[in-house]
Design an enzyme around this catalytic site. Sequence first.
Site, mmCIF file in Angstrom:
data_model
loop_
_atom_site.group_PDB
_atom_site.id
_atom_site.type_symbol
_atom_site.label_atom_id
_atom_site.label_comp_id
_atom_site.label_asym_id
_atom_site.label_seq_id
_atom_site.Cartn_x
_atom_site.Cartn_y
_atom_site.Cartn_z
ATOM 1 C CG HIS A 183 0.464 4.568 2.813
ATOM 2 N ND1 HIS A 183 0.906 4.656 1.531
ATOM 3 C CD2 HIS A 183 -0.458 3.577 2.813
ATOM 4 C CE1 HIS A 183 0.270 3.765 0.784
ATOM 5 N NE2 HIS A 183 -0.557 3.083 1.543
ATOM 6 C CG HIS A 245 4.461 1.475 -0.650
ATOM 7 N ND1 HIS A 245 4.673 2.536 0.203
ATOM 8 C CD2 HIS A 245 3.503 1.891 -1.512
ATOM 9 C CE1 HIS A 245 3.871 3.531 -0.128
ATOM 10 N NE2 HIS A 245 3.157 3.173 -1.169
ATOM 11 C CE LYS A 341 -1.051 1.903 -9.578
ATOM 12 N NZ LYS A 341 -1.524 1.688 -8.197
HETATM 13 C C1 BG6 Z 1 0.427 4.494 -3.064
HETATM 14 C C2 BG6 Z 1 0.678 4.405 -4.530
HETATM 15 O O1 BG6 Z 1 1.562 4.973 -2.396
HETATM 16 O O2 BG6 Z 1 0.101 3.209 -2.552
HETATM 17 C C3 BG6 Z 1 -0.533 3.835 -5.240
HETATM 18 O O3 BG6 Z 1 0.978 5.686 -5.043
HETATM 19 C C4 BG6 Z 1 -0.936 2.517 -4.630
HETATM 20 O O4 BG6 Z 1 -0.280 3.675 -6.630
HETATM 21 C C5 BG6 Z 1 -1.074 2.652 -3.106
HETATM 22 O O5 BG6 Z 1 -2.164 2.115 -5.192
HETATM 23 C C6 BG6 Z 1 -1.291 1.312 -2.461
HETATM 24 O O6 BG6 Z 1 -1.562 1.531 -1.102
HETATM 25 P P1 BG6 Z 1 -2.482 0.528 -0.287
HETATM 26 O O7 BG6 Z 1 -2.440 1.070 1.108
HETATM 27 O O8 BG6 Z 1 -3.833 0.562 -0.901
HETATM 28 O O9 BG6 Z 1 -1.832 -0.815 -0.420
#
Ligand code: BG6
Length: 477
Positions: A183, A245, A341
């Site tokens: 995403h 990511h 985290k």
């Molecule tokens: C997700 C992870 O893909 O991305 C999560 O599984 C994480 O652990 C999240 O918190 C972070 O996404 P964003 O868009 O909030 O930076």
Amino acid sequence: MTDAPVTPSLFVIFGASGDLSRRKILPALHQLHVHGSTAAGCVVLGLSRKPAFDDAAFRAIATAAITDDSAPAADIASWAGTFLHGQTIGAGTSADFVVLRERIAALEAVHGMFGVRVFYVALPPDSFPATIAALGNAGLAVSEGETRLVIEKPFGRDLRSSRELNVLVHAHFGEEQVYRIDHYLGKETVQNMMVFRFANAMFENLWNRNHIESVQITVSEALGVEGRAEYYEGAGALRDMVQSHLTQLLALVAMEVPGSMDAAATRPEKIKALRAIAPIAPSDAVLGQYAAGRIDDMDVPGYREEPGVAGNSRTETFAAIRLHIENWRWQGVPFYLRTGKRLGTRVTEIEVKFRRAPVWMFREMQQGELHRNTLVMTLQPNEGFSLYFDVKAPGEPFRVQRLPLHFSYAEAFTVIPEAYQTLLLDVLRGDQTLFVHAEEVEVAWTLYTPLLDGAVGVLPYPAGSEGPMEAAQLSSR
Ligand code: BG6
């Protein structure tokens, strides 16, 4: 990333009553409807294992999930009543998939559609293989129109399992049908990195080892594991964040200039950059796990005290990695990846540190370590860029001060669309640019598999801190 119109499509969600469907997929589909992007018709078939899951049950879930202040409840209900259908998929036997195939045919007939289908596997990763194989075996991987398969992350658990999953996927679907979601690629600020690099010629001449000293990519979260212990215990920061990511951000920073912005041109460039990364030694990684601490003036428990987490868990909630890209552009430039985290700050940013001036005339006139021009791309929150310069502070004594030139999304634009909205529209249009290729996923796992499952010790860090102290030393070593 194209403006191609969306043809009437059937959008099938496996796991329609689940968290991802409620929090991301359904709100995004509704937004696409509100904005007219799916004006030609996008009918959604939600599937769940729940026994009595029918149209009414799915519509109830969807209307409860979409809390959009700008859309009156009656409009949401009317969208759900017109376009949403629900069905149970039972235990997912071949007989269940025959029933599914018949339902799809019936819906397409009623809504006058011609076989443009999306299958979104919004299920826990261990259900991916059986679902994909069942779709293929039921003859649902092909249609008169086009069939697309959307798979969520994590795609495999390591190199071996990701290869096996790719083999299984390719036994039923061609790579041109497959949309592996990360995403982050749908975030406006992440897409803007490509515009920033490739539309603004002034930086391209500086974007290499001659002018850049180091690059640091940080995804720092204040949130803890948030009730996802069951998944997170088997994942950890390397699998959950770094392999996906952070690696995508790294590829966008490091890739060569593609010939165009489409999938055929950009994905090979990302893969080439990732392939050039030297093997990462366990000594180039620092892993951590949060202990109890304080965030925003509140006491928060340690990871091992979170519900569903084993009292002796070794799962890492923090990872910092130093790596090198062995090609002409980047040789000798360290890249640092850092994520965790329950850290003290919530920020996702890329910091590009340029080399300092060859002769530093102003050493006496500044405080602290020697200044360098630095570009900080903040992906969230406070989306924007800052380019740090040295300026003379007015007056006496003569003093050099580091100040930023800012671009802020909030000041320049009003609404930033949600990543899922962008990604689902691209799926419906058949544009794979913002999705992860099979080879990309395997290269990423090749890099991190040697660090998984106990290869690197896990150090405790207090919640609310910046992670284990050893992580800061990675850059000074
Ligand atoms: C997700 C992870 O893909 O991305 C999560 O599984 C994480 O652990 C999240 O918190 C972070 O996404 P964003 O868009 O909030 O930076």
